[in-house]
Design a protein around this motif. Structure first.
Motif, PDB file in Angstrom:
ATOM      1  N   ALA A   1       0.877  -1.172   0.000  1.00  0.00           N
ATOM      2  CA  ALA A   1       0.000   0.000   0.000  1.00  0.00           C
ATOM      3  C   ALA A   1       0.910   1.216   0.000  1.00  0.00           C
ATOM      4  CB  ALA A   1      -0.904  -0.015   1.225  1.00  0.00           C
ATOM      5  N   LEU A   2       0.951   1.933  -1.119  1.00  0.00           N
ATOM      6  CA  LEU A   2       1.872   3.059  -1.290  1.00  0.00           C
ATOM      7  C   LEU A   2       1.145   4.386  -1.151  1.00  0.00           C
ATOM      8  CD1 LEU A   2       4.661   4.234  -2.096  1.00  0.00           C
ATOM      9  CD2 LEU A   2       3.930   4.034  -4.496  1.00  0.00           C
ATOM     10  N   GLU A   3       1.725   5.243  -0.318  1.00  0.00           N
ATOM     11  CA  GLU A   3       1.275   6.628  -0.232  1.00  0.00           C
ATOM     12  C   GLU A   3       2.425   7.522  -0.665  1.00  0.00           C
ATOM     13  OE1 GLU A   3      -0.230   7.740   3.545  1.00  0.00           O
ATOM     14  OE2 GLU A   3      -1.647   6.074   3.688  1.00  0.00           O
ATOM     15  N   GLY A   4       2.161   8.416  -1.633  1.00  0.00           N
ATOM     16  CA  GLY A   4       3.203   9.320  -2.085  1.00  0.00           C
ATOM     17  C   GLY A   4       3.775   8.924  -3.422  1.00  0.00           C
ATOM     18  N   ASN A   5       5.050   9.272  -3.628  1.00  0.00           N
ATOM     19  CA  ASN A   5       5.695   9.144  -4.925  1.00  0.00           C
ATOM     20  C   ASN A   5       6.170   7.722  -5.209  1.00  0.00           C
ATOM     21  OD1 ASN A   5       5.387  11.928  -5.029  1.00  0.00           O
ATOM     22  ND2 ASN A   5       7.478  12.337  -4.323  1.00  0.00           N
ATOM     23  N   ASP A   6       6.148   7.349  -6.514  1.00  0.00           N
ATOM     24  CA  ASP A   6       6.824   6.128  -6.945  1.00  0.00           C
ATOM     25  C   ASP A   6       8.321   6.292  -6.699  1.00  0.00           C
ATOM     26  OD1 ASP A   6       4.325   5.406  -7.821  1.00  0.00           O
ATOM     27  OD2 ASP A   6       4.743   5.765  -9.942  1.00  0.00           O
ATOM     28  N   LEU A   7       9.007   5.170  -6.542  1.00  0.00           N
ATOM     29  CA  LEU A   7      10.431   5.271  -6.199  1.00  0.00           C
ATOM     30  C   LEU A   7      11.185   4.022  -6.623  1.00  0.00           C
ATOM     31  CD1 LEU A   7      12.507   7.083  -4.618  1.00  0.00           C
ATOM     32  CD2 LEU A   7      11.975   5.709  -2.605  1.00  0.00           C
ATOM     33  N   GLU A   8      12.407   4.218  -7.108  1.00  0.00           N
ATOM     34  CA  GLU A   8      13.380   3.140  -7.309  1.00  0.00           C
ATOM     35  C   GLU A   8      14.533   3.378  -6.352  1.00  0.00           C
ATOM     36  OE1 GLU A   8      14.835   2.360 -11.183  1.00  0.00           O
ATOM     37  OE2 GLU A   8      12.846   2.145 -12.092  1.00  0.00           O
TER      38      GLU A   8
END
Length: 368
Positions: A309-316
């Motif tokens: 469950a992601l809140e905020g920006n996509d990230l690598e």
């Protein structure tokens, strides 16, 4: 000096104190275990001048006295004797006779008067904590204690007490583990205890079956851990510990909630490929409520997918997989938060259901 005791009880006591006996000391007397009669008990001490362990055991005392017996040969001998009554007698020339049933042995010892005294630590700087809680605190932080002797202060963990809050903090330059607890005390103090001491304390406590409280007392240079008939003394590390609160980031741009066991399993499998090269990181690609975990080396590559469950920006972002695995193994929560700012700032891992544990880990560069 002359006394008799049970073989198993003696073997247990010797095994406990021998953890503080150094095999590489330049002082011959420190390669032995100190024995002293105290009423109807025997006092045993192991001491390497940095760590000392003292315990008492029941015995039938015929003649009072003290002696230092070589640790290595005594440990092996007592362990191999039958579970029966052992009689130990010391003559005026410090020769020890050990009898058990039809077996008899003689060992040359050293006079106990030459053995170094244990430090005297006052009780006013002391507090008590549940033994199992303290053991868990060590388990959740000790792996982040530095092994780099060029920064001695980081080879220990900070024990910090303030307003009934007790924190244990370990930092090795790449990660930081913080475990918090509440205790009943009016003491406000802090000390840095060597990692070796904490690990030995944990091993010893696991061998003691009874539950209860551990008493911790310290002064400017020494710390004393007491439970039941056992005392462990250790020197403290000198110097100023890092102000760890300044390291903790905030204002996160990406926060992912993930199942702890599933995440650990995926990381562990990815580590199979990454471990062939110590410089190979695993890559986490977090987007669309999925986390893709990938790694590659000369041996091959891997790809895992896990719901988040992601809140905020996509990230690598890339990590040393071992640093993730060490923390995930000791987190006692079904789900965790991964809190990140970007792919070059520290990541915070914490349980979602309590605030007693925080783990910080630095990311590393990922190859394209």
């Amino acid at each position: 000096m002359k006394f008799s005791c049970n073989q198993q009880e003696l073997s247990t006591a010797i095994n406990l104190v021998s953890k503080a006996v150094s095999s590489k000391t330049t002082l011959p007397i420190l390669s032995g275990i100190y024995f002293e009669t105290v009423g109807d008990q025997i006092r045993l001490i192991g001491n390497d001048l940095s760590l000392s362990i003292e315990t008492f055991m029941s015995a039938t005392v015929f003649e009072s006295g003290n002696i230092v017996i070589p640790s290595r040969i005594l440990t092996e001998l007592i362990k191999k004797l039958p579970n029966n009554l052992i009689e130990i007698e010391v003559n005026d020339n410090s020769v020890i006779t050990i009898n058990c049933l039809e077996s008899s042995f003689k060992i040359v010892g050293l006079p106990g008067l030459e053995y170094p005294e244990l430090p005297n630590i006052e009780d006013q700087n002391s507090f008590e904590i549940d033994k199992e809680l303290f053991s868990n605190m060590i388990k959740q932080t000790s792996f982040a204690i530095s092994q780099d002797e060029s920064r001695p202060i980081l080879t220990g963990a900070l024990l910090e007490i303030e307003n009934s809050k007790f924190n244990m903090v370990a930092i090795d330059g790449f990660r930081m583990a913080i475990k918090r607890a509440h205790i009943k005390t009016n003491l406000n103090a802090k000390a840095v205890v060597p990692g070796k001491t904490l690990n030995e304390i944990n091993k010893i406590m696991s061998q003691v079956e009874s539950k209860g409280d551990l008493k911790i007392a310290f002064d400017d240079k020494q710390v004393l851990f007491t439970f039941e008939s056992l005392k462990v003394y250790s020197r403290l590390l000198a110097g100023e510990f890092i102000n760890y609160t300044q390291i903790l980031p905030n204002d996160f741009k990406s926060v992912a909630k993930v199942n702890t066991d599933q995440f650990l399993t995926c990381i562990d499998r990815s580590f199979l490929m990454a471990r062939e090269n110590k410089n190979v990181a695993i890559k986490l690609e977090i987007k669309d409520d999925l986390i893709k975990i990938s790694s590659s080396s000369e041996m091959g590559s891997s790809m895992e997918k896990l719901s988040v469950a992601l809140e905020g920006n996509d990230l690598e972002i890339g990590f040393n997989p071992k640093y993730l695995i060490d923390a995930l193994k000791v987190i006692d929560s079904e789900e965790i938060y991964l809190e990140m700012i970007n792919n070059v700032s520290p990541c915070i891992i914490r349980p979602i259901d309590h605030e007693s544990y925080t783990y910080l880990v630095l990311p590393c560069r990922i190859s394209r």
